[in-house]
Motif scaffolding. Structure first.
Motif, mmCIF file in Angstrom:
data_model
loop_
_atom_site.group_PDB
_atom_site.id
_atom_site.type_symbol
_atom_site.label_atom_id
_atom_site.label_comp_id
_atom_site.label_asym_id
_atom_site.label_seq_id
_atom_site.Cartn_x
_atom_site.Cartn_y
_atom_site.Cartn_z
ATOM 1 N N THR A 35 40.359 87.893 86.999
ATOM 2 C CA THR A 35 39.509 86.649 87.856
ATOM 3 C C THR A 35 40.144 85.458 88.865
ATOM 4 O O THR A 35 39.014 84.744 89.417
ATOM 5 N N HIS A 36 41.308 85.310 88.561
ATOM 6 C CA HIS A 36 42.350 84.267 89.360
ATOM 7 C C HIS A 36 43.726 84.565 89.456
ATOM 8 O O HIS A 36 44.427 85.842 88.993
ATOM 9 N N LYS A 37 44.986 83.882 89.768
ATOM 10 C CA LYS A 37 46.145 83.478 90.093
ATOM 11 C C LYS A 37 46.602 83.432 88.354
ATOM 12 O O LYS A 37 46.083 83.776 87.747
ATOM 13 N N LEU A 38 47.666 84.389 88.644
ATOM 14 C CA LEU A 38 48.500 85.296 87.821
ATOM 15 C C LEU A 38 49.340 83.929 86.693
ATOM 16 O O LEU A 38 49.686 82.895 87.185
ATOM 17 N N THR A 39 48.696 83.589 85.745
ATOM 18 C CA THR A 39 49.395 82.881 84.449
ATOM 19 C C THR A 39 50.104 83.415 83.604
ATOM 20 O O THR A 39 50.519 84.533 83.262
ATOM 21 N N HIS A 40 50.599 82.122 82.932
ATOM 22 C CA HIS A 40 51.734 83.082 82.180
ATOM 23 C C HIS A 40 51.296 83.607 80.713
ATOM 24 O O HIS A 40 51.693 83.981 80.053
ATOM 25 N N GLU A 41 49.879 82.852 80.368
ATOM 26 C CA GLU A 41 48.951 83.270 79.316
ATOM 27 C C GLU A 41 48.557 85.193 79.413
ATOM 28 O O GLU A 41 48.875 85.424 78.236
ATOM 29 N N ALA A 42 48.241 85.010 81.039
ATOM 30 C CA ALA A 42 48.159 86.915 80.850
ATOM 31 C C ALA A 42 49.353 86.783 80.672
ATOM 32 O O ALA A 42 49.221 88.774 79.862
ATOM 33 N N ILE A 43 49.968 87.161 80.998
ATOM 34 C CA ILE A 43 51.452 88.036 80.836
ATOM 35 C C ILE A 43 51.657 88.355 79.701
ATOM 36 O O ILE A 43 52.271 89.145 79.140
ATOM 37 N N GLY A 44 52.017 86.757 78.932
ATOM 38 C CA GLY A 44 52.041 87.173 77.541
ATOM 39 C C GLY A 44 51.184 87.969 77.131
ATOM 40 O O GLY A 44 51.470 88.746 76.034
ATOM 41 N N GLN A 45 49.396 87.703 76.927
ATOM 42 C CA GLN A 45 48.380 88.800 76.850
ATOM 43 C C GLN A 45 49.026 89.756 76.778
ATOM 44 O O GLN A 45 48.712 90.644 75.898
ATOM 45 N N THR A 46 49.847 90.276 78.057
ATOM 46 C CA THR A 46 49.922 91.727 78.389
ATOM 47 C C THR A 46 51.154 92.252 77.846
ATOM 48 O O THR A 46 50.892 93.486 77.029
ATOM 49 N N ASP A 47 51.846 91.495 77.851
ATOM 50 C CA ASP A 47 53.411 92.016 76.892
ATOM 51 C C ASP A 47 52.668 92.430 75.465
ATOM 52 O O ASP A 47 53.373 93.304 75.572
ATOM 53 N N MET A 48 52.310 91.403 75.157
ATOM 54 C CA MET A 48 51.750 91.716 73.510
ATOM 55 C C MET A 48 50.818 92.849 73.498
ATOM 56 O O MET A 48 51.056 93.840 72.246
ATOM 57 N N TYR A 49 49.907 93.338 74.472
ATOM 58 C CA TYR A 49 49.256 94.287 74.429
ATOM 59 C C TYR A 49 49.975 96.011 74.808
ATOM 60 O O TYR A 49 49.898 96.642 73.796
ATOM 61 N N VAL A 50 51.355 95.609 75.476
ATOM 62 C CA VAL A 50 51.725 96.618 75.498
ATOM 63 C C VAL A 50 53.015 96.782 74.307
ATOM 64 O O VAL A 50 52.756 97.708 74.177
ATOM 65 N N ARG A 51 53.661 95.588 73.383
ATOM 66 C CA ARG A 51 53.983 96.077 72.605
ATOM 67 C C ARG A 51 53.297 96.735 71.282
ATOM 68 O O ARG A 51 53.848 97.642 70.330
ATOM 69 N N MET A 52 52.083 96.384 71.313
ATOM 70 C CA MET A 52 51.009 96.935 70.265
ATOM 71 C C MET A 52 50.894 98.586 70.061
ATOM 72 O O MET A 52 50.362 98.864 69.436
ATOM 73 N N TYR A 53 50.276 98.315 71.604
ATOM 74 C CA TYR A 53 50.343 100.173 71.834
ATOM 75 C C TYR A 53 51.470 101.139 71.632
ATOM 76 O O TYR A 53 50.984 102.009 71.503
ATOM 77 N N ASN A 54 53.084 100.493 71.663
ATOM 78 C CA ASN A 54 53.398 101.130 71.588
ATOM 79 C C ASN A 54 53.555 101.912 70.433
ATOM 80 O O ASN A 54 54.251 102.870 69.958
ATOM 81 N N ASN A 55 53.709 100.966 69.523
ATOM 82 C CA ASN A 55 53.956 100.538 68.275
ATOM 83 C C ASN A 55 52.095 101.309 67.060
ATOM 84 O O ASN A 55 52.919 102.131 66.187
ATOM 85 N N LEU A 56 51.542 100.997 67.958
ATOM 86 C CA LEU A 56 49.929 101.977 66.844
ATOM 87 C C LEU A 56 49.623 103.280 68.023
ATOM 88 O O LEU A 56 48.132 104.060 67.315
ATOM 89 N N LYS A 57 49.802 103.056 68.631
ATOM 90 C CA LYS A 57 48.504 104.122 70.115
ATOM 91 C C LYS A 57 49.753 105.008 70.678
ATOM 92 O O LYS A 57 49.631 106.529 70.747
ATOM 93 N N LYS A 58 51.698 104.993 70.867
ATOM 94 C CA LYS A 58 52.149 105.657 71.761
ATOM 95 C C LYS A 58 52.562 106.925 71.066
ATOM 96 O O LYS A 58 53.479 107.066 69.241
ATOM 97 N N SER A 59 52.884 108.844 70.781
ATOM 98 C CA SER A 59 53.237 109.538 70.499
ATOM 99 C C SER A 59 54.639 109.627 70.514
ATOM 100 O O SER A 59 55.188 108.824 72.005
#
Length: 153
Positions: free
Chosen positions: A83-107
């Motif tokens: 609910t705010h302007k894009l931040t580097h923290e938000a990018i880092g969090q999403t990048d981490m989630y994508v990496r985790m998802y690729n490792n733990l959930k993606k087939s």
């Protein structure tokens, strides 16, 4: 791939005030309530998977805001609402989630996971100097809770 990721998204169908005073939880709840319209706003091929999906690692617990699967792209799409302007923290969090998802959930049959940060304002400088500039699977898109009226001239 950018043909499948819109920018901006218009959430006028939620009927929320245009003053941006809502919390992320309020907007997320409204999106789930209006899931059919939200899927149509996201674009072609999106299917809802989970809200606040709990991911457990060896040391921590995480909750991924909204998870979709795009059957055209054959991949999971993680949506992180801000609910705010894009931040580097938000990018880092999403990048981490994508990496985790690729490792733990993606087939093995799935393509790499995509992360989309929906924010009220996209900062091109933050995009240019963050991991987003080098990662073709991370996107930031603006959202509006109403369609702005054209100024009368």
């Amino acid at each position: 791939m950018s043909n499948y990721i819109k920018d901006p998204y218009i959430f006028e169908f939620l009927g929320l005030p245009s003053d941006l005073s809502q919390t992320e939880t309020q907007i997320e709840s409204a999106l789930i309530t209006h899931l059919q319209q939200f899927l149509m706003e996201l674009g072609k091929g999106f299917a809802f998977v989970a809200r606040q999906q709990h991911i457990v690692t060896d040391t921590s617990d995480f909750f991924i805001g909204l998870v979709f699967y795009n059957y055209y792209l054959k991949c999971f799409v993680l949506v992180d609402l801000k609910t705010h302007k894009l931040t580097h923290e938000a990018i880092g969090q999403t990048d981490m989630y994508v990496r985790m998802y690729n490792n733990l959930k993606k087939s093995v049959d799935d393509n790499p996971t995509i992360g989309i940060i929906l924010c009220t304002e996209k900062d091109e400088t933050v995009v240019k100097y963050s991991v987003m500039s080098e990662n073709e699977k991370l996107f930031a898109s603006k959202y509006r809770t109403y369609l702005p009226e054209k100024e009368l001239k």
